[in-house]
Design a protein around this motif. Structure first.
Motif, mmCIF file in Angstrom:
data_model
loop_
_atom_site.group_PDB
_atom_site.id
_atom_site.type_symbol
_atom_site.label_atom_id
_atom_site.label_comp_id
_atom_site.label_asym_id
_atom_site.label_seq_id
_atom_site.Cartn_x
_atom_site.Cartn_y
_atom_site.Cartn_z
ATOM 1 N N UNK A 179 28.839 48.638 -95.992
ATOM 2 C CA UNK A 179 29.375 48.954 -97.327
ATOM 3 C C UNK A 179 29.036 47.882 -98.358
ATOM 4 N N UNK A 180 28.460 46.780 -97.939
ATOM 5 C CA UNK A 180 27.998 45.697 -98.815
ATOM 6 C C UNK A 180 29.099 45.153 -99.732
ATOM 7 N N UNK A 181 30.347 45.288 -99.265
ATOM 8 C CA UNK A 181 31.465 44.759 -100.038
ATOM 9 C C UNK A 181 32.142 45.759 -100.937
ATOM 10 N N UNK A 182 31.589 46.972 -101.039
ATOM 11 C CA UNK A 182 32.234 48.008 -101.852
ATOM 12 C C UNK A 182 33.508 48.490 -101.145
ATOM 13 N N UNK A 183 34.360 49.145 -101.903
ATOM 14 C CA UNK A 183 35.675 49.525 -101.407
ATOM 15 C C UNK A 183 35.674 50.793 -100.572
ATOM 16 N N UNK A 184 34.944 50.792 -99.480
ATOM 17 C CA UNK A 184 34.921 51.935 -98.586
ATOM 18 C C UNK A 184 36.260 52.056 -97.859
ATOM 19 N N UNK A 185 36.432 53.178 -97.169
ATOM 20 C CA UNK A 185 37.677 53.387 -96.420
ATOM 21 C C UNK A 185 37.861 52.301 -95.366
ATOM 22 N N UNK A 186 36.784 51.972 -94.650
ATOM 23 C CA UNK A 186 36.863 50.931 -93.628
ATOM 24 C C UNK A 186 37.229 49.593 -94.234
ATOM 25 N N UNK A 187 36.646 49.291 -95.379
ATOM 26 C CA UNK A 187 36.919 48.019 -96.055
ATOM 27 C C UNK A 187 38.387 47.950 -96.484
ATOM 28 N N UNK A 188 38.890 49.020 -97.063
ATOM 29 C CA UNK A 188 40.268 49.026 -97.540
ATOM 30 C C UNK A 188 41.254 48.930 -96.372
ATOM 31 N N UNK A 189 40.946 49.604 -95.277
ATOM 32 C CA UNK A 189 41.809 49.525 -94.097
ATOM 33 C C UNK A 189 41.823 48.108 -93.541
ATOM 34 N N UNK A 190 40.647 47.473 -93.513
ATOM 35 C CA UNK A 190 40.563 46.102 -93.018
ATOM 36 C C UNK A 190 41.319 45.142 -93.928
ATOM 37 N N UNK A 191 41.280 45.379 -95.228
ATOM 38 C CA UNK A 191 42.048 44.538 -96.146
ATOM 39 C C UNK A 191 43.538 44.586 -95.803
ATOM 40 N N UNK A 192 44.018 45.769 -95.502
ATOM 41 C CA UNK A 192 45.431 45.926 -95.148
ATOM 42 C C UNK A 192 45.752 45.267 -93.811
ATOM 43 N N UNK A 193 44.839 45.384 -92.847
ATOM 44 C CA UNK A 193 45.122 44.909 -91.495
ATOM 45 C C UNK A 193 44.729 43.451 -91.261
ATOM 46 N N UNK A 194 43.649 43.015 -91.898
ATOM 47 C CA UNK A 194 43.121 41.672 -91.646
ATOM 48 C C UNK A 194 43.393 40.695 -92.779
ATOM 49 N N UNK A 195 43.684 41.233 -93.967
ATOM 50 C CA UNK A 195 43.967 40.365 -95.106
ATOM 51 C C UNK A 195 42.732 40.051 -95.940
ATOM 52 N N UNK A 196 42.933 39.156 -96.871
ATOM 53 C CA UNK A 196 41.902 38.803 -97.855
ATOM 54 C C UNK A 196 41.141 37.565 -97.392
ATOM 55 N N UNK A 197 39.814 37.607 -97.501
ATOM 56 C CA UNK A 197 38.969 36.467 -97.118
ATOM 57 C C UNK A 197 38.625 35.636 -98.360
ATOM 58 N N UNK A 198 38.052 34.449 -98.161
ATOM 59 C CA UNK A 198 37.602 33.650 -99.313
ATOM 60 C C UNK A 198 36.479 34.308 -100.102
ATOM 61 N N UNK A 200 36.457 37.518 -101.000
ATOM 62 C CA UNK A 200 36.976 38.632 -101.791
ATOM 63 C C UNK A 200 37.227 38.210 -103.237
ATOM 64 N N UNK A 201 37.031 39.165 -104.123
ATOM 65 C CA UNK A 201 37.256 38.941 -105.558
ATOM 66 C C UNK A 201 38.723 39.254 -105.858
ATOM 67 N N UNK A 202 39.528 38.224 -105.913
ATOM 68 C CA UNK A 202 40.973 38.406 -105.992
ATOM 69 C C UNK A 202 41.432 38.971 -107.332
ATOM 70 N N UNK A 203 40.594 38.875 -108.350
ATOM 71 C CA UNK A 203 40.961 39.441 -109.646
ATOM 72 C C UNK A 203 40.726 40.944 -109.708
ATOM 73 N N UNK A 204 39.985 41.487 -108.737
ATOM 74 C CA UNK A 204 39.756 42.931 -108.695
ATOM 75 C C UNK A 204 41.016 43.612 -108.182
ATOM 76 N N UNK A 205 41.425 44.665 -108.849
ATOM 77 C CA UNK A 205 42.737 45.271 -108.608
ATOM 78 C C UNK A 205 43.013 45.616 -107.150
ATOM 79 N N UNK A 206 42.083 46.286 -106.419
ATOM 80 C CA UNK A 206 42.402 46.628 -105.025
ATOM 81 C C UNK A 206 42.697 45.412 -104.165
ATOM 82 N N UNK A 207 42.011 44.288 -104.439
ATOM 83 C CA UNK A 207 42.258 43.061 -103.688
ATOM 84 C C UNK A 207 43.542 42.400 -104.181
#
Length: 211
Positions: A179-198, A200-207
């Motif tokens: 997904x190259x960092x785009x907000x795919x379903x897998x990416x969003x699920x991982x954000x919920x389960x694994x958290x935010x990495x260094x 990630x763009x924390x100013x972007x709303x989904x993050x």
């Protein structure tokens, strides 16, 4: 079964890039483009490319219209025949400024990385990066209109994709290798389960909403 044809399809031409803008301007013209404004993670990457008019790779087009295999093949040809510079703006710079300004920083750095200043720039988009000291023309949809910008779009995408594949090895589970960092379903699920990495763009709303 034959495809239906109607008046709305007659004489419709598929837009393809060419070298007319470069020839009209004359001199050493660099195409400039960036990739990675939309993803939730990773840098934004820009490329500046000056093509050799006598060795233009066949099949240049907007990188988004090309298959991965075709992009890779064109990447090899562009690197072998053209003058190329690649640059980035980091996640930190995206946060400190904003994604538009960070994209412009990457573009400026790409232009500055060329062996010698070009005579003119063709820049994809509507707004030129502030601080340019070289004559430049913005070209809306430029990666589908100019060979030089199309080449820059291919180079920038290949380079950024490789960065994200490498980061995916360091941070498995987010699917960055596909997904190259785009907000795919897998990416969003991982954000919920694994958290935010260094990365990630924390100013972007989904993050930001995950914090």
């Amino acid at each position: 079964m034959a495809c239906a044809s109607g008046k709305g399809f007659r004489n419709r031409r598929v837009a393809v890039p060419d070298f007319s803008h470069e020839l009209q301007i004359g001199g050493r013209v660099a195409g400039v483009d960036e990739v990675g404004r939309g993803p939730l993670a990773g840098p934004v990457t820009a490329a500046a490319v000056i093509l050799d008019p006598t060795r233009i790779p066949e099949g240049l087009d907007d990188s988004k219209k090309l298959s991965a295999r075709k992009r890779e093949a064109l990447w090899e040809e562009i690197i072998a025949t053209a003058e190329v510079s690649i640059a980035h703006a980091s996640v930190h710079e995206i946060e400190v400024h904003n994604i538009l300004r960070a994209s412009h920083l990457a573009m400026l750095r790409a232009v500055q990385g060329l062996r010698a200043p070009p005579d003119h720039l063709l820049v994809d988009g509507t707004v030129l990066p502030p601080g340019l000291n070289i004559p430049a023309t913005p070209l809306v949809g430029g990666d589908g209109r100019s060979f030089s910008i199309a080449a820059a779009s291919i180079v920038a995408k290949i380079c950024r994709d490789r960065i994200m594949v490498d980061l995916a090895q360091q941070h498995p589970g987010y699917g960055w290798e596909t997904n190259m960092g785009y907000g795919s379903k897998k990416h969003m699920t991982a954000l919920q389960n694994l958290g935010v990495t260094p990365h990630h763009r924390r100013s972007f709303k989904p993050v930001h909403n995950m914090l």
